[in-house]
Design an enzyme around this catalytic site. Structure first.
Site, PDB file in Angstrom:
ATOM      1  N   ASP A 118       0.834  -1.197   0.000  1.00 18.33           N
ATOM      2  CA  ASP A 118       0.000   0.000   0.000  1.00 18.33           C
ATOM      3  C   ASP A 118       0.874   1.255   0.000  1.00 18.33           C
ATOM      4  OD1 ASP A 118      -2.684   1.220   0.381  1.00 18.33           O
ATOM      5  OD2 ASP A 118      -1.860   1.850   2.309  1.00 18.33           O
ATOM      6  N   GLU A 138       1.721  -0.346  -5.026  1.00 12.39           N
ATOM      7  CA  GLU A 138       0.740   0.659  -5.431  1.00 12.39           C
ATOM      8  C   GLU A 138       1.512   1.948  -5.646  1.00 12.39           C
ATOM      9  OE1 GLU A 138      -3.302   2.880  -3.783  1.00 12.39           O
ATOM     10  OE2 GLU A 138      -1.709   2.332  -2.388  1.00 12.39           O
TER      11      GLU A 138
END
Length: 523
Positions: free
Chosen positions: A211, A269
């Protein structure tokens, strides 16, 4: 004669993103869980996916639905506890499906023991050095340390009350106040992350989606930023909050651990749009794969789609890494709605599914995408995304793309749960979109995905790129190294297909021609 090297399993894998709250509820509490995923592994196996990406299931107060992690080395009871994850890994591996987890290294929950200790310890303490605490500016420190906004809206700083009851320091949170950013200049932070990586890898997990992989490192001095063009949920390439050079040292540290588990993968990401900057994340000692979101941002337009593909392939080539493709995820509007909604939006989404699955590299399918689900217009009183409140109720947030999956039946909850009180309400009009209904329809979106993934696996090695072919305006045509051509018609009139055998089309042909809003593969 030497054998050619075998590509890693992840280099052209089809990953299926499981949003656990919304996949299947196994215990009847209205919230999806890991045993629910085990119950419906047959759906994933029949779909033909190679791997699962699980959104966060670690212990969390759920302020941001798991991205506020209070214990990174345990599974929240909401999802069934650690035993449920072990059951899922074992069951998935038994049917040849890998399992990757979400890793959240930029921040913790405000309920994490470290942060609670930092609040109790006061300014200047070792405990506060694990986070980004700073004194305020102005008389009595009344103003935040800088002008940074939160990605979720509002300021990125929250002032604490010190142990003696006085107004105190501020702490940085690029997202929600319940997600304080870690100080990655403190070696304790990486030491703890290494424990987390090894904990899961030793339990049989096959890798991690990371993330905010362009976050973590902050610029020296935390300077003010230009607020022009700052948008909720997004950042730009000149945003000092993200994409700072020191982040690459963090990824090298992560890779040094992953190298002890040579079959495991990391997928970043990466909201970075300069190709040279993007490619840095995929150097041989950093991430294995990185999400390039240009295809998500492209309209249903032949020129935009081509530019997105060319750009993504160029960025991957700069790094010598496979490209990573997706059309949707838990943070963006579902493509059926993004392309206009209704029958036209669905037709375009089906066409883009064939474009997606024709591309070389790793592909990610978001749960419900294979059913052609649209975004859901939810009433204000059920919205849960922190963006809704943080934006002053001006941005509705991401709940509309997170509504639970419909499995069977003629009315909500469509066998998602035995409870009618599910965590987000399901539309009554989804009767024809259930898995059971689509399994009975050979022309359904589910049937299209199953056939396309089957064909994709049968194509063998894709090679690193594609050849773009001449085509009429509003038509995109590209050929893979195996000779299969994908054609997508984004115009308003039918177009001729290249000669060859039709392998699959997203809609019926029109007198042998490809209709508007349709794609096909031809060999």
């Amino acid at each position: 004669m030497t054998n050619s090297p075998v590509s890693p399993w992840w280099s052209d894998a089809v990953f299926y993103q499981v949003y656990p709250r919304s996949f299947r509820d196994g215990n009847g509490d209205g919230v999806g869980d890991l045993d629910g995923v085990v119950e419906h592994l047959d759906h994933l196996s029949n779909l033909g996916v190679d791997a699962i990406w699980l959104n966060p299931v670690t212990v969390s107060p759920m302020a941001d639905h798991g991205y506020d992690v209070a214990d990174p080395r345990d599974v929240d009871p909401l999802f069934g506890g650690l035993g449920a994850l072990d059951r899922l890994v074992e069951a998935a591996h038994a049917v040849g499906i890998k399992v990757t987890m979400d890793l959240v290294p930029n921040h913790t929950s405000s309920q994490h023991p470290w942060f609670q200790a930092a609040l109790a310890a006061g300014p200047g303490s070792a405990q506060r050095q694990r986070y980004l605490f700073r004194d305020g500016t102005g008389p009595g420190g009344i103003h935040p340390p800088n002008n940074w906004p939160s990605i979720f809206g509002g300021p990125a700083w929250t002032r604490v009350v010190e142990p003696d009851g006085s107004p105190g320091q501020y702490y940085l949170h690029l997202f929600d106040p319940e997600q304080p950013d870690l100080n990655w200049e403190n070696p304790e932070v990486f030491d703890d992350l290494e424990k987390t990586l090894r904990f899961w890898l030793e339990r049989g997990v096959d890798g991690f989606r990371i993330d905010v992989a362009h976050g973590m490192a902050k610029p020296p001095g935390l300077p003010d930023m230009s607020l022009t063009g700052n948008a909720l949920l997004r950042n730009s390439d000149d945003d000092p909050r993200f994409n700072n050079d020191a982040v690459h040292d963090i990824h090298r540290g992560i890779r040094s651990v992953l190298d002890d588990f040579p079959e495991a993968v990391t997928i970043g990401e990466i909201w970075v749009f300069d190709n040279a900057d993007f490619a840095k994340y995929l150097r041989p000692d950093e991430l294995h794969l990185g999400f390039n979101f240009r295809l998500v941002r492209a309209d249903f337009d032949a020129t935009e789609i081509k530019e997105a593909i060319e750009n993504s392939l160029a960025a991957a080539e700069l790094a010598g890494s496979p490209a990573t493709w997706t059309l949707s995820n838990h943070d963006v509007e579902r493509e059926v709605t993004r392309y206009g909604g209704g029958p036209d939006g669905l037709a375009k989404a089906r066409a883009m599914a064939l474009v997606l699955l024709a591309l070389p590299g790793a592909v990610f399918v978001y749960n419900g995408e294979e059913l052609g689900l649209p975004n859901v217009e939810l009433p204000d009183d059920v919205l849960q995304d922190p963006v809704w409140e943080r934006s002053g109720y001006s941005e509705r947030g991401r709940d509309g793309c997170r509504v639970p999956l419909p499995w069977a039946g003629a009315a909500p909850p469509f066998d998602f749960s035995t409870s009618h009180d599910v965590w987000l309400p399901m539309p009554t009009e989804w009767t024809d979109l259930t898995v059971a209904a689509q399994e009975r329809d050979p022309d359904s979106t589910l049937a299209l995905f199953r056939r396309a993934i089957e064909l994709r696996h049968g194509r063998g090695s894709f090679g690193p790129g594609v050849e773009f072919l001449e085509a009429p305006p509003h038509v995109l045509s590209f050929r893979g190294t195996d000779g299969v051509t994908c054609v997508v018609n984004t115009g308003t009139t039918p177009t001729a297909l290249p000669p060859g055998d039709l392998l699959i089309a997203s809609a019926a042909l029109d007198d042998g021609q490809l209709p508007p809003q349709t794609a096909a593969w031809v060999r």
